[in-house]
Motif scaffolding. Sequence first.
Motif, mmCIF file in Angstrom:
data_model
loop_
_atom_site.group_PDB
_atom_site.id
_atom_site.type_symbol
_atom_site.label_atom_id
_atom_site.label_comp_id
_atom_site.label_asym_id
_atom_site.label_seq_id
_atom_site.Cartn_x
_atom_site.Cartn_y
_atom_site.Cartn_z
ATOM 1 N N SER A 135 11.657 -12.549 10.702
ATOM 2 C CA SER A 135 10.356 -13.090 11.071
ATOM 3 C C SER A 135 9.428 -13.073 9.862
ATOM 4 N N LEU A 136 8.314 -13.759 10.020
ATOM 5 C CA LEU A 136 7.285 -13.782 8.977
ATOM 6 C C LEU A 136 6.156 -12.855 9.400
ATOM 7 N N VAL A 137 5.857 -11.879 8.567
ATOM 8 C CA VAL A 137 4.884 -10.845 8.895
ATOM 9 C C VAL A 137 3.781 -10.822 7.840
ATOM 10 N N VAL A 138 2.529 -10.780 8.305
ATOM 11 C CA VAL A 138 1.392 -10.546 7.411
ATOM 12 C C VAL A 138 0.985 -9.088 7.563
ATOM 13 N N MET A 139 0.866 -8.380 6.460
ATOM 14 C CA MET A 139 0.487 -6.965 6.456
ATOM 15 C C MET A 139 -0.809 -6.815 5.673
ATOM 16 N N LYS A 140 -1.806 -6.199 6.279
ATOM 17 C CA LYS A 140 -3.089 -6.011 5.599
ATOM 18 C C LYS A 140 -3.360 -4.528 5.381
ATOM 19 N N PHE A 141 -3.807 -4.170 4.170
ATOM 20 C CA PHE A 141 -4.114 -2.788 3.839
ATOM 21 C C PHE A 141 -5.561 -2.687 3.356
ATOM 22 N N GLY A 142 -6.308 -1.776 3.964
ATOM 23 C CA GLY A 142 -7.715 -1.589 3.634
ATOM 24 C C GLY A 142 -7.927 -0.745 2.394
ATOM 25 N N GLY A 143 -9.198 -0.558 2.049
ATOM 26 C CA GLY A 143 -9.550 0.139 0.819
ATOM 27 C C GLY A 143 -9.050 1.565 0.748
ATOM 28 N N THR A 144 -9.084 2.291 1.875
ATOM 29 C CA THR A 144 -8.588 3.665 1.889
ATOM 30 C C THR A 144 -7.094 3.698 1.617
ATOM 31 N N SER A 145 -6.367 2.723 2.139
ATOM 32 C CA SER A 145 -4.915 2.664 1.975
ATOM 33 C C SER A 145 -4.515 2.420 0.525
ATOM 34 N N VAL A 146 -5.400 1.783 -0.261
ATOM 35 C CA VAL A 146 -5.108 1.514 -1.674
ATOM 36 C C VAL A 146 -6.114 2.245 -2.569
ATOM 37 N N GLY A 147 -6.591 3.395 -2.096
ATOM 38 C CA GLY A 147 -7.672 4.102 -2.780
ATOM 39 C C GLY A 147 -7.295 4.803 -4.065
ATOM 40 N N SER A 148 -5.999 4.923 -4.354
ATOM 41 C CA SER A 148 -5.529 5.560 -5.588
ATOM 42 C C SER A 148 -4.171 4.973 -5.936
ATOM 43 N N ILE A 149 -3.700 5.244 -7.148
ATOM 44 C CA ILE A 149 -2.383 4.742 -7.551
ATOM 45 C C ILE A 149 -1.297 5.331 -6.657
ATOM 46 N N GLU A 150 -1.457 6.588 -6.275
ATOM 47 C CA GLU A 150 -0.491 7.209 -5.378
ATOM 48 C C GLU A 150 -0.428 6.472 -4.046
ATOM 49 N N ARG A 151 -1.592 6.112 -3.513
ATOM 50 C CA ARG A 151 -1.618 5.403 -2.235
ATOM 51 C C ARG A 151 -1.135 3.964 -2.382
ATOM 52 N N ILE A 152 -1.387 3.355 -3.523
ATOM 53 C CA ILE A 152 -0.865 2.016 -3.776
ATOM 54 C C ILE A 152 0.660 2.047 -3.785
ATOM 55 N N ARG A 153 1.224 3.080 -4.378
ATOM 56 C CA ARG A 153 2.689 3.220 -4.367
ATOM 57 C C ARG A 153 3.201 3.432 -2.950
ATOM 58 N N ASN A 154 2.428 4.148 -2.149
ATOM 59 C CA ASN A 154 2.809 4.355 -0.751
ATOM 60 C C ASN A 154 2.784 3.032 0.017
ATOM 61 N N VAL A 155 1.765 2.200 -0.249
ATOM 62 C CA VAL A 155 1.689 0.880 0.364
ATOM 63 C C VAL A 155 2.913 0.045 -0.026
ATOM 64 N N ALA A 156 3.286 0.112 -1.294
ATOM 65 C CA ALA A 156 4.462 -0.633 -1.756
ATOM 66 C C ALA A 156 5.710 -0.208 -0.992
ATOM 67 N N LYS A 157 5.857 1.085 -0.730
ATOM 68 C CA LYS A 157 7.032 1.582 0.008
ATOM 69 C C LYS A 157 7.037 1.039 1.439
ATOM 70 N N ILE A 158 5.862 0.979 2.072
ATOM 71 C CA ILE A 158 5.769 0.447 3.442
ATOM 72 C C ILE A 158 6.165 -1.026 3.458
ATOM 73 N N VAL A 159 5.679 -1.780 2.472
ATOM 74 C CA VAL A 159 6.006 -3.204 2.366
ATOM 75 C C VAL A 159 7.497 -3.392 2.110
ATOM 76 N N GLU A 160 8.057 -2.552 1.229
ATOM 77 C CA GLU A 160 9.481 -2.656 0.896
ATOM 78 C C GLU A 160 10.371 -2.408 2.112
ATOM 79 N N LYS A 161 9.985 -1.456 2.968
ATOM 80 C CA LYS A 161 10.759 -1.181 4.189
ATOM 81 C C LYS A 161 10.780 -2.412 5.091
ATOM 82 N N LYS A 162 9.636 -3.082 5.168
ATOM 83 C CA LYS A 162 9.555 -4.299 5.987
ATOM 84 C C LYS A 162 10.450 -5.394 5.405
#
Length: 412
Positions: free
Chosen positions: A2-29
């Motif tokens: 399927s085609l999925v749109v994923m949105k991440f807010g400012g807190t979710s990308v608030g640091s490089i560590e959290r940006i890497r965490n966002v990348a992992k969530i996207v990669e799992k999808k």
Amino acid sequence: MSLVVMKFGGTSVGSIERIRNVAKIVEKKKDKGHDVIVAVSAMSGETDRLIGLLKEITPDYSLREYDQLVSTGETACIPLVTQSLLVDGYDAISLTGLQIGMETDIAHSKARILNIRGDRIKQAISEGKIVVVAGFQGYNVETGDITTLGRGGSDTTAVAIAAAVKADVCEIYTDVDGVYTADPRIVKNAKKLDTISHEEMLELASLGAKVLQSRSVELGMNYNVDIMVLSSLEDKPGTLVTSKEDKNMERIVVSGVTSDKNQAKITLLGVKDEPGVAVKIFIGLAEANINVDMIIQNVATEDGKTDISFTVPKTDLIKAKAACEKLGKDAGVQEILSDENISKVSIVGIGMKSHSGVAATMFKVLSDNQINIKMISTSEIKVSCIIEEKFTELAVRVLHSAFITEKQNGQL
């Protein structure tokens, strides 16, 4: 797949560590075989920092330059998310609002989306890429100027993209794990909802609930986009916002209790009670881009005068009073009063359509707790009351107890 749109807010990308965490969530999808579009906000605090710099130069800044400046927060964030994906071996590309063809009107700082061409998104998806899009920003075709969609605009971006590309679902990742029956910081026993209708969520969002931006919910409802609210920090089930019928929805009279302290009341005393006077007042406010909420007009006195009260966002109070002063002479306004020490408490539920006495119960609960009601507004699925700001948290707790906690315990 399927085609999925994923949105991440400012807190979710608030640091490089959290940006890497966002990348992992996207990669799992992506690993599950889905095509993925990611919309991101600026890093937490970045927009406020940029606005602060602008205000240091002048508090009376140009809204065009405001948009030009604050849009850079998202523009700076998307390459960081994209690079994290690239480092992990995933093909990805970052695109700005201009690059995806996010066309808007020219209302700087609160522009509305007119169209999304989306050609570059579709091309990148066809090539197997993860597309990382800047939320919150677009551009006006006629002027070529950068525009922004207002606070929470990244939610709107995500849902609009989902509608444009006909995505199967739009997942909104935040620092909470779903939509609750009330703010858990105010009501400790607030419950997370598994499902809520677009209609109810739109009311909750417009009445003060901060989980989703109201314009994003409106888009979801208009274009039948399912929205899933999820936590970016914990792997937990979220809340599905949908227009699909659920028989259980109507059994619940009230789905949520919310409050909004960003309210101010203006009262115009001695207005001429003549046809067209109120029209001029509220057209004037609309032309000043002031959103008016509740309106009450009193019965006219023998001398043909009346009083009109209405509420506006507290942030627009000065501008609204200035507009009223300009309009006041023609309307015969004798005095303009304002009150910033108010808030709006609301109950929302699609079940209200088939249950009577809900408003009466709300008024009794507030009365029993010595909370005076200043204004009232109702619709098929909500009742809102303006009260003194100091009673806000108490009102939310007692209303939640009466309509939700006791209902769950079989006492109502």
